[in-house]
Design a protein around this motif. Structure first.
Motif, short mmCIF file in Angstrom:
data_model
loop_
_atom_site.label_atom_id
_atom_site.label_comp_id
_atom_site.label_asym_id
_atom_site.label_seq_id
_atom_site.Cartn_x
_atom_site.Cartn_y
_atom_site.Cartn_z
N GLY A 49 -4.95 -7.70 -1.99
CA GLY A 49 -5.00 -6.34 -1.43
C GLY A 49 -3.58 -5.97 -0.44
N ASP A 50 -3.31 -7.08 0.10
CA ASP A 50 -1.91 -6.83 1.04
C ASP A 50 -0.85 -6.55 0.07
N ASP B 87 -0.89 -3.11 -0.95
CA ASP B 87 -0.41 -2.05 0.54
C ASP B 87 0.75 -2.35 0.92
N GLU C 61 4.33 -2.13 2.18
CA GLU C 61 5.60 -1.12 2.29
C GLU C 61 6.84 -1.53 2.24
N GLN D 260 6.63 -7.65 3.78
CA GLN D 260 5.28 -7.43 3.19
C GLN D 260 4.86 -7.97 1.91
N ARG E 28 2.72 -8.66 8.62
CA ARG E 28 1.48 -7.72 7.78
C ARG E 28 1.24 -6.33 8.35
N SER F 54 -11.98 -1.96 0.32
CA SER F 54 -10.89 -1.47 0.57
C SER F 54 -9.94 -1.29 -0.32
N CYS G 235 -8.79 -0.28 -4.23
CA CYS G 235 -8.98 1.09 -5.03
C CYS G 235 -9.87 0.76 -6.49
#
Length: 431
Positions: free
Chosen positions: A127-128, A131, A133, A137, A212, A426, A428
């Motif tokens: 999941g991280d 996400d 960016e 991360q 994170r 959380s 998609c």
């Protein structure tokens, strides 16, 4: 979520796009492939196939992944077709008509968890990763997804099993001649070594959190000291309203910024002053709270604005003198900037990047969540209790068992249901 049926979803994001990937998982995947693509391809090979039943809907690449060697552990397939909104809708409708249903958010990943393909910390890493960016991360999330934390936890659990076996053998087989009554001389030392290893990991949670969630930088100072203007200059956008009227900013505005591969969260705060306005007073209260919770504070002073007493905080403070283009003597500072001319902006970004290296540099922090911190604290409490109870083997064995349970909950091998719904929601659709 319902198990045992076949699910389908668009996994590649919003159409239109160059390519759309439609993913299927479940027991009916082979029969659906025959129905919509004419045949089942050789496993794990992309094959060009016409997509359609009575009429051609598209022509694309089809891949088949038989159970258990797939992402979910079930029969899986992917249809790589053109990213036409109408085409994708038609193909999804066709697949549903042949027995599949549209997947819920995170359902593919949840099936991977339920079938033992991923544990809870690996799923959090996935999941991280989705996400991520910034480069830091990405590295952190990938290390967690690839099982770096799971491997470390398994090592701790193996040590705990060995320790428990030493005690429980004496409890269960005390009448056997080959089982000594006393624990090995280094038994307590082994617990202490394990305690030290977990303590070191616990200390790294804050480092992982910074990577994170980002380094929180509070822009603080008196009203009209140039906080919103500096925020706009650093982010290179007009995200904050800038006027000559004092007290324009009433709430905490957060703006993410990638500086040197590290995520920074810039916080534009209300100017700190006494006020009769209830709205502005609430903004000042929130500003003070944000300063307390920040990782770095930029304290702004301007030559045309009376400075105020800085708030007492243990957070590192960088003094920034603004509006240097006014050619007025500024208060002592660490850096000087002018938003109007751009002077000092690059130096400030460099200084933030250097401070960020101290907070978020080094190897990827595998531990980064509040759940991680609580699980390790519980494990440490269990080890502390076991050391105190060595003279009472039954109690020490129970404390070691509870320590193991806290680590098992962390990876989702017990009591995981309460965190699953929130976690997978959380994700998609199609993942």
């Amino acid at each position: 979520m319902r198990s045992g049926d076949t699910i389908v979803a668009l996994s590649s994001g919003t159409t239109p796009s160059g390519v759309a990937v439609i993913r299927l998982s479940g027991p009916d995947v082979p029969s659906i492939l025959v129905a919509v693509a004419g045949a089942i391809p050789e496993p794990r090979k992309l094959v060009l196939r016409p997509i359609g039943t009575d009429s051609l809907l598209d022509r694309g690449l089809v891949a088949y992944f038989p159970a258990p060697h797939s992402f979910t552990g079930e029969h899986c397939a992917e249809l790589q077709v053109h990213g036409s909104p109408a085409g994708v809708r038609a193909i999804l409708r066709l697949v549903v008509n042949h027995g599949a249903r549209l997947a819920e958010a995170g359902e593919f990943t949840r099936r991977a968890f339920e079938n033992g393909k991923l544990d809870l910390v690996e799923i959090e890493g996935l999941g991280d990763l989705l996400d991520a960016e910034t480069e830091n991360q990405r590295r952190q999330a990938l290390a967690r997804f690839e099982g770096g934390l799971t491997t470390r936890i398994d090592g701790w659990r193996d040590q705990l099993l060995d320790l428990r076996a030493e005690i429980e053998a004496r409890l269960d087989f005390s009448d056997e001649g080959d089982v000594e009554d006393a624990l090995p001389a280094d038994f307590g030392h082994k617990i202490e070594n394990l305690h030290a290893d977990i303590t070191e990991a616990h200390a790294s949670v804050e480092h992982g959190r910074v990577i994170r969630e980002g380094i929180r930088v509070a822009l603080a100072g008196a009203p009209n000291a140039g906080k919103s203007s500096l925020l706009n200059a650093l982010s290179k956008s007009d995200v904050a309203i800038v006027t000559e009227e004092a007290g324009t900013t009433r709430d905490v505005r957060e703006v993410p910024l990638d500086i040197g591969g590290q995520l920074f969260i810039l916080l534009d705060l209300a100017g700190l002053r006494e006020t009769d306005s209830k709205a502005e007073a609430e903004g000042v209260r929130r500003a003070k709270l944000a300063i307390e919770q920040a990782d770095i504070v930029l304290w702004l002073t301007a030559p045309d604005i009376a400075d105020i007493d800085r708030i007492k905080t243990t957070t590192p403070i960088l003094r920034i003198a603004t509006k240097t283009d006014l050619a007025i003597q500024s208060a002592p500072s660490d850096l000087t900037v002018s938003v109007k001319t751009g002077a000092g902006i690059s130096a400030l970004l460099t200084r933030l990047a250097d401070m960020g290296k101290d907070l978020g540099s080094g190897e990827p922090g595998l531990l980064s969540r509040e759940r991680d911190r609580l699980a390790l604290e519980e494990a440490l409490h269990g080890l502390d209790a076991a050391v105190r109870q060595l003279a009472m083997p039954e109690l020490a064995a129970e404390s070691l068992r509870l320590t193991s349970q806290s680590l098992e909950r962390l990876v989702g091998r017990m009591d995981a249901e309460r965190v699953l719904d929130r976690l997978f929601a959380s994700f998609c659709i199609g993942k």
